[in-house]
Design a protein around this motif. Sequence first.
Motif, PDB file in Angstrom:
ATOM      1  N   ASN A 196       0.969  -1.437   0.019  1.00  0.00           N
ATOM      2  CA  ASN A 196      -0.063   0.005   0.075  1.00  0.00           C
ATOM      3  C   ASN A 196       0.896   1.267   0.075  1.00  0.00           C
ATOM      4  O   ASN A 196       0.300   2.243  -0.806  1.00  0.00           O
ATOM      5  N   GLU A 197       1.934   1.215   0.966  1.00  0.00           N
ATOM      6  CA  GLU A 197       2.730   2.380   0.921  1.00  0.00           C
ATOM      7  C   GLU A 197       3.362   2.770  -0.418  1.00  0.00           C
ATOM      8  O   GLU A 197       3.505   3.723  -0.910  1.00  0.00           O
ATOM      9  N   VAL A 198       4.024   1.718  -1.108  1.00  0.00           N
ATOM     10  CA  VAL A 198       4.717   1.737  -2.195  1.00  0.00           C
ATOM     11  C   VAL A 198       3.786   2.389  -3.343  1.00  0.00           C
ATOM     12  O   VAL A 198       3.998   3.364  -4.132  1.00  0.00           O
ATOM     13  N   HIS A 199       2.513   1.695  -3.350  1.00  0.00           N
ATOM     14  CA  HIS A 199       1.678   2.253  -4.125  1.00  0.00           C
ATOM     15  C   HIS A 199       1.115   3.839  -4.148  1.00  0.00           C
ATOM     16  O   HIS A 199       1.058   4.606  -4.872  1.00  0.00           O
ATOM     17  N   ASP A 200       1.005   4.124  -2.544  1.00  0.00           N
ATOM     18  CA  ASP A 200       0.515   5.444  -2.510  1.00  0.00           C
ATOM     19  C   ASP A 200       1.594   6.556  -2.774  1.00  0.00           C
ATOM     20  O   ASP A 200       1.039   7.649  -3.179  1.00  0.00           O
ATOM     21  N   VAL A 201       2.768   6.179  -2.447  1.00  0.00           N
ATOM     22  CA  VAL A 201       3.754   7.321  -2.523  1.00  0.00           C
ATOM     23  C   VAL A 201       4.455   7.466  -3.926  1.00  0.00           C
ATOM     24  O   VAL A 201       5.052   8.223  -4.316  1.00  0.00           O
ATOM     25  N   LEU A 202       4.217   6.314  -4.736  1.00  0.00           N
ATOM     26  CA  LEU A 202       5.097   6.059  -5.953  1.00  0.00           C
ATOM     27  C   LEU A 202       4.220   6.445  -7.197  1.00  0.00           C
ATOM     28  O   LEU A 202       4.431   7.126  -8.300  1.00  0.00           O
ATOM     29  N   ALA A 203       2.877   5.880  -7.119  1.00  0.00           N
ATOM     30  CA  ALA A 203       1.837   6.042  -8.198  1.00  0.00           C
ATOM     31  C   ALA A 203       1.886   7.417  -8.719  1.00  0.00           C
ATOM     32  O   ALA A 203       1.831   7.432 -10.105  1.00  0.00           O
ATOM     33  N   GLN A 204       1.514   8.498  -7.823  1.00  0.00           N
ATOM     34  CA  GLN A 204       1.370   9.672  -8.638  1.00  0.00           C
ATOM     35  C   GLN A 204       2.744  10.277  -9.082  1.00  0.00           C
ATOM     36  O   GLN A 204       2.545  10.851 -10.327  1.00  0.00           O
ATOM     37  N   THR A 205       3.833  10.184  -8.387  1.00  0.00           N
ATOM     38  CA  THR A 205       4.904  10.670  -9.166  1.00  0.00           C
ATOM     39  C   THR A 205       5.388   9.756 -10.658  1.00  0.00           C
ATOM     40  O   THR A 205       5.763  10.380 -11.593  1.00  0.00           O
ATOM     41  N   LEU A 206       5.134   8.342 -10.336  1.00  0.00           N
ATOM     42  CA  LEU A 206       5.300   7.839 -11.820  1.00  0.00           C
ATOM     43  C   LEU A 206       4.251   8.256 -12.675  1.00  0.00           C
ATOM     44  O   LEU A 206       4.462   8.294 -14.016  1.00  0.00           O
ATOM     45  N   ALA A 207       3.061   8.370 -12.537  1.00  0.00           N
ATOM     46  CA  ALA A 207       2.040   8.813 -13.615  1.00  0.00           C
ATOM     47  C   ALA A 207       2.528  10.276 -13.905  1.00  0.00           C
ATOM     48  O   ALA A 207       2.491  10.508 -15.403  1.00  0.00           O
ATOM     49  N   TYR A 208       2.928  11.126 -13.258  1.00  0.00           N
ATOM     50  CA  TYR A 208       3.411  12.352 -13.516  1.00  0.00           C
ATOM     51  C   TYR A 208       4.853  12.278 -14.604  1.00  0.00           C
ATOM     52  O   TYR A 208       4.644  13.013 -15.731  1.00  0.00           O
ATOM     53  N   ALA A 209       5.647  11.223 -14.266  1.00  0.00           N
ATOM     54  CA  ALA A 209       6.673  10.914 -15.397  1.00  0.00           C
ATOM     55  C   ALA A 209       6.345  10.439 -16.656  1.00  0.00           C
ATOM     56  O   ALA A 209       6.707  10.896 -17.633  1.00  0.00           O
ATOM     57  N   ARG A 210       5.409   9.706 -16.404  1.00  0.00           N
ATOM     58  CA  ARG A 210       4.667   9.263 -17.732  1.00  0.00           C
ATOM     59  C   ARG A 210       4.016  10.028 -18.561  1.00  0.00           C
ATOM     60  O   ARG A 210       4.312   9.924 -19.857  1.00  0.00           O
ATOM     61  N   MET A 211       3.394  11.161 -18.143  1.00  0.00           N
ATOM     62  CA  MET A 211       2.869  12.062 -18.856  1.00  0.00           C
ATOM     63  C   MET A 211       4.072  12.869 -19.245  1.00  0.00           C
ATOM     64  O   MET A 211       3.801  13.324 -20.498  1.00  0.00           O
ATOM     65  N   ARG A 212       5.168  13.268 -18.784  1.00  0.00           N
ATOM     66  CA  ARG A 212       6.287  14.021 -19.490  1.00  0.00           C
ATOM     67  C   ARG A 212       6.867  13.244 -20.703  1.00  0.00           C
ATOM     68  O   ARG A 212       7.740  13.925 -21.457  1.00  0.00           O
ATOM     69  N   ILE A 213       6.959  12.012 -20.678  1.00  0.00           N
ATOM     70  CA  ILE A 213       7.547  11.283 -21.897  1.00  0.00           C
ATOM     71  C   ILE A 213       7.215  11.538 -23.391  1.00  0.00           C
ATOM     72  O   ILE A 213       7.838  11.985 -23.973  1.00  0.00           O
ATOM     73  N   PRO A 214       5.761  11.294 -23.607  1.00  0.00           N
ATOM     74  CA  PRO A 214       5.246  11.889 -24.849  1.00  0.00           C
ATOM     75  C   PRO A 214       5.708  13.465 -25.128  1.00  0.00           C
ATOM     76  O   PRO A 214       5.875  13.737 -26.117  1.00  0.00           O
ATOM     77  N   LEU A 215       5.728  14.298 -23.972  1.00  0.00           N
ATOM     78  CA  LEU A 215       5.868  15.714 -24.297  1.00  0.00           C
ATOM     79  C   LEU A 215       7.323  15.922 -24.536  1.00  0.00           C
ATOM     80  O   LEU A 215       7.515  16.803 -25.558  1.00  0.00           O
ATOM     81  N   LEU A 216       8.314  15.050 -23.969  1.00  0.00           N
ATOM     82  CA  LEU A 216       9.513  15.185 -24.225  1.00  0.00           C
ATOM     83  C   LEU A 216       9.872  14.615 -25.612  1.00  0.00           C
ATOM     84  O   LEU A 216      10.606  15.214 -26.467  1.00  0.00           O
ATOM     85  N   ASN A 217       9.265  13.513 -26.050  1.00  0.00           N
ATOM     86  CA  ASN A 217       9.349  12.883 -27.544  1.00  0.00           C
ATOM     87  C   ASN A 217       8.894  14.066 -28.451  1.00  0.00           C
ATOM     88  O   ASN A 217       9.508  13.850 -29.422  1.00  0.00           O
TER      89      ASN A 217
END
Length: 405
Positions: A196-217
């Motif tokens: 639960n902790e890993v999901h709660d604290v990492l999911a939002q940041t990873l989602a943010y990073a994923r959104m930046r990848i197509p923009l960078l591309n």
Amino acid sequence: MIAVIPVPTENSHNQIALETELMASLQPSQLAHPENLEALLGRFLDSIITLAGAQAGAVRVLDDDDASMRLVAHLGLPADVIQTEQRVDKNCGVCGQAATADVLSWVDDLSVCSHHGSQHFFGQQCKSMLAISLPYGSKILGIYNLFFNTKQPIRNETLTLLRLVGQLLGLSLHNARIERERLRVTVLKERQEMINEVHDVLAQTLAYARMRIPLLNDAILKKDEPHALKYLADLRTAVTEVHDNLREVMTYFRSRMDPLGLLHALHAIAESFHSKNAIELEIRNTVPHLNLTDEQEVQIFYVVQEALANIAKHSMARHAVVMICSTPQHLEFLIEDDGLGMDEPSVATIVTSAKPLVPSTHFGLDIMKSRAKRLGGSLEVGSKDGVGTRVRLQIPHHRTNELAS
């Protein structure tokens, strides 16, 4: 010949003295540790053998399949007997009688035992044997054996005490099993908590990073260097944050909750806090009975642990205190220090030029608040009268009573 010995009822001053001594040495803290069980059983075998005038002894515990008995402690037995007696059938001879009913069974015909492969011992070195049940309530959890080189009968008062020993050792086996089950459940809960902790604290940041990848591309394809550099910097920041957050989550779970409970765990931290951090840590508890569930104790422990970790890393304090008190509405945990406080940069901040520790940005404080929310309580973090930092965790009394029932 096998004889089931009736339970004697008389008492004597000598027996009472022996019972008192035995009860004093079998403290609940000893019986609660499964890892100490074999040492406990072995230690009492020595006293039991001396008391009964026996030459050897053994303790057997029923396996989970309830079909066989496993040798868990022994004293005075030859090596080949230990080997052949490692596991015996639950219904075997006199041992089987004591394993199926709460009795003391005496046997002086050991031909059945000698068939196990220890002919030079049973019937020769060992002339007779006593089997005593290890009961808890209506269940038999095991037996212990005493081996004699004569057929001399045992006095009734000694038999009474041997039976008492069997009951107490049965209690120790029961407590050990309960503790093992509690530890198993705790481990399962902690694993789920980690997920639960890993999901709660990492999911939002990873989602943010994923959104930046197509923009960078897109920026790279358009040869838009300013935006490409910006999105790359965003990704680097996100990856660094994920790495730091994951390390902090893992730090939580390296320090497992003490099986003896919250107060024992906090005192254990206090004992080593000064040697590790050069900060004196005091535990003050004014609440006789916390009435907390295991899950509540685990959550509170991690909140306090994170608060103390922040004190060690950032405060430059000389003294810290964990206070447990009760108000009409709440059970309250206060963690205070006499350090720099939250508005002053620590030495680490000066050296690395990092941002000062503030509640809105520090990952650990977010986790603490999340834990407080799960407890149905609240968490406040601020300065303590202008000096040091105060963390206040409050749990409503109705919430603790509800979860403890």
